[in-house]
Design an enzyme around this catalytic site. Structure first.
Site, PDB file in Angstrom:
ATOM      1  N   GLU A 101       7.703   2.236  -6.368  1.00 24.06           N
ATOM      2  CA  GLU A 101       7.892   1.830  -4.967  1.00 24.06           C
ATOM      3  C   GLU A 101       8.009   3.056  -4.080  1.00 24.06           C
ATOM      4  OE1 GLU A 101       7.762  -0.482  -2.952  1.00 24.06           O
ATOM      5  OE2 GLU A 101       8.585  -2.380  -3.679  1.00 24.06           O
ATOM      6  N   ASP A 102       7.533   2.932  -2.848  1.00 21.62           N
ATOM      7  CA  ASP A 102       7.742   3.993  -1.874  1.00 21.62           C
ATOM      8  C   ASP A 102       9.185   3.990  -1.392  1.00 21.62           C
ATOM      9  OD1 ASP A 102       7.342   1.496  -0.723  1.00 21.62           O
ATOM     10  OD2 ASP A 102       6.121   2.215   0.939  1.00 21.62           O
ATOM     11  N   ASP A 115       4.498   3.223   6.635  1.00 21.89           N
ATOM     12  CA  ASP A 115       3.856   3.034   7.934  1.00 21.89           C
ATOM     13  C   ASP A 115       4.740   2.289   8.907  1.00 21.89           C
ATOM     14  OD1 ASP A 115       3.603   0.529   6.418  1.00 21.89           O
ATOM     15  OD2 ASP A 115       2.381  -0.145   8.107  1.00 21.89           O
ATOM     16  N   ASP A 158      14.673  -0.853   0.513  1.00 20.53           N
ATOM     17  CA  ASP A 158      15.554  -0.978   1.673  1.00 20.53           C
ATOM     18  C   ASP A 158      16.576  -2.070   1.330  1.00 20.53           C
ATOM     19  OD1 ASP A 158      16.584  -1.388   4.231  1.00 20.53           O
ATOM     20  OD2 ASP A 158      14.677  -1.500   5.240  1.00 20.53           O
ATOM     21  N   PHE A 185      14.665   3.760  10.012  1.00 19.03           N
ATOM     22  CA  PHE A 185      13.277   3.432   9.662  1.00 19.03           C
ATOM     23  C   PHE A 185      12.484   4.726   9.526  1.00 19.03           C
ATOM     24  CE2 PHE A 185       8.971   1.900  10.180  1.00 19.03           C
ATOM     25  CZ  PHE A 185       9.007   0.749   9.402  1.00 19.03           C
ATOM     26  N   VAL A 186      11.845   4.911   8.377  1.00 16.24           N
ATOM     27  CA  VAL A 186      11.106   6.155   8.131  1.00 16.24           C
ATOM     28  C   VAL A 186       9.610   5.890   8.002  1.00 16.24           C
ATOM     29  CG1 VAL A 186      13.041   7.360   7.036  1.00 16.24           C
ATOM     30  CG2 VAL A 186      11.493   5.987   5.632  1.00 16.24           C
ATOM     31  N   LYS A 218      17.674   3.195   0.288  1.00 18.95           N
ATOM     32  CA  LYS A 218      18.657   3.109   1.376  1.00 18.95           C
ATOM     33  C   LYS A 218      19.892   2.391   0.842  1.00 18.95           C
ATOM     34  CE  LYS A 218      15.228   2.777   5.126  1.00 18.95           C
ATOM     35  NZ  LYS A 218      14.676   1.877   6.152  1.00 18.95           N
ATOM     36  N   LYS A 246       0.818  -1.198   0.000  1.00 13.50           N
ATOM     37  CA  LYS A 246       0.000   0.000   0.000  1.00 13.50           C
ATOM     38  C   LYS A 246       0.860   1.260   0.000  1.00 13.50           C
ATOM     39  CE  LYS A 246      -2.225  -2.101   3.623  1.00 13.50           C
ATOM     40  NZ  LYS A 246      -3.025  -2.183   4.855  1.00 13.50           N
ATOM     41  N   GLY A 247       2.130   1.099   0.348  1.00 10.85           N
ATOM     42  CA  GLY A 247       2.999   2.248   0.595  1.00 10.85           C
ATOM     43  C   GLY A 247       3.139   3.230  -0.558  1.00 10.85           C
ATOM     44  N   ARG A 279       1.041   6.602   8.007  1.00 11.55           N
ATOM     45  CA  ARG A 279       1.017   6.625   6.540  1.00 11.55           C
ATOM     46  C   ARG A 279       0.592   7.968   5.979  1.00 11.55           C
ATOM     47  NH1 ARG A 279       1.447   1.749   4.034  1.00 11.55           N
ATOM     48  NH2 ARG A 279       0.435   0.010   5.043  1.00 11.55           N
TER      49      ARG A 279
END
Ligand code: IMP
Ligand code: MG
Length: 176
Positions: free
Chosen positions: A99-100, A159, A103, A152-153, A131, A44-45, A165
């Site tokens: 993509e949001d 989220d 990582d 972690f963001v 990242k 969902k990001g 979110r």
């Protein structure tokens, strides 16, 4: 800033995000020219990023979505599960995964392997956040909004167990 009790430090403001998305839209349209790709949002990001990017790109970029599960709390898992598949057939089409955040890249690698078997004409990736110190994938990320440290963001689609979110900026959770 405190958001529902948690202390969030702004990493990337909403104005910086808007500005960078205009830049990404220029890079993407220059790359593809008239062969406009299907934008594939990874739920969902990516919904916030995809909807702003698609509007910056303008007409002619169809959109579709798929959903994969990858994260449980703050720990990455090595494999992905397809929870919702694309509505479109991508064989012979240019596909741009939206993509949001990338990582470790584990989710993306598994997703790209799966999509390659469907023989798209091309398969590229745009991510708002990357990242570099955490990335273990072998696929190059063609379009990157911002490279960030491995913290972690949250916010702008990202989220922590479904919280944060809807923040219009990207931040780091300093304390819960
Ligand atoms: P990866 O497989 O380690 O690249 O991570 C994949 C997914 O985990 C991303 O698409 C996000 O949904 C989530 N994720 C990774 N890092 C973060 C973060 O810093 N904040 C929120 N979600 C994250
Ligand atoms: Mg994601």
């Amino acid at each position: 800033m405190r958001v529902s009790g948690a202390k969030i430090k702004t990493l990337i403001s909403s104005a910086e995000i808007d500005r960078r998305i205009l830049g990404l839209a220029k890079e993407i349209s220059a790359q593809y020219g008239e062969e406009k790709p299907l934008l594939v949002g990874v739920l969902k990001g990516s919904v916030f990023f995809l909807s702003d990017l698609a509007r910056a790109l303008g007409d002619g970029y169809p959109i579709d979505f798929l959903a994969v599960s990858s994260y449980d709390g703050t720990e990455s898992r090595g494999s992905v599960k397809i929870n919702m598949d694309l509505a479109s057939d991508i064989r012979g089409r240019h596909v741009l995964i939206v993509e949001d955040i990338v990582d470790t890249g584990m989710t993306l690698s598994a997703l790209l392997d799966m999509l390659r078997t469907r023989e798209p004409a091309s398969l590229r990736v745009v991510t708002l956040l990357f990242k570099p110190q955490a990335y273990k994938g072998d696929h190059p990320i063609e379009f990157i909004g911002f490279s960030i440290p491995s913290d972690f963001v949250v916010g702008y689609g990202m989220d922590l167990d479904e919280d944060f979110r809807n923040l219009p900026y990207v931040g780091i959770v300093e304390s819960l």
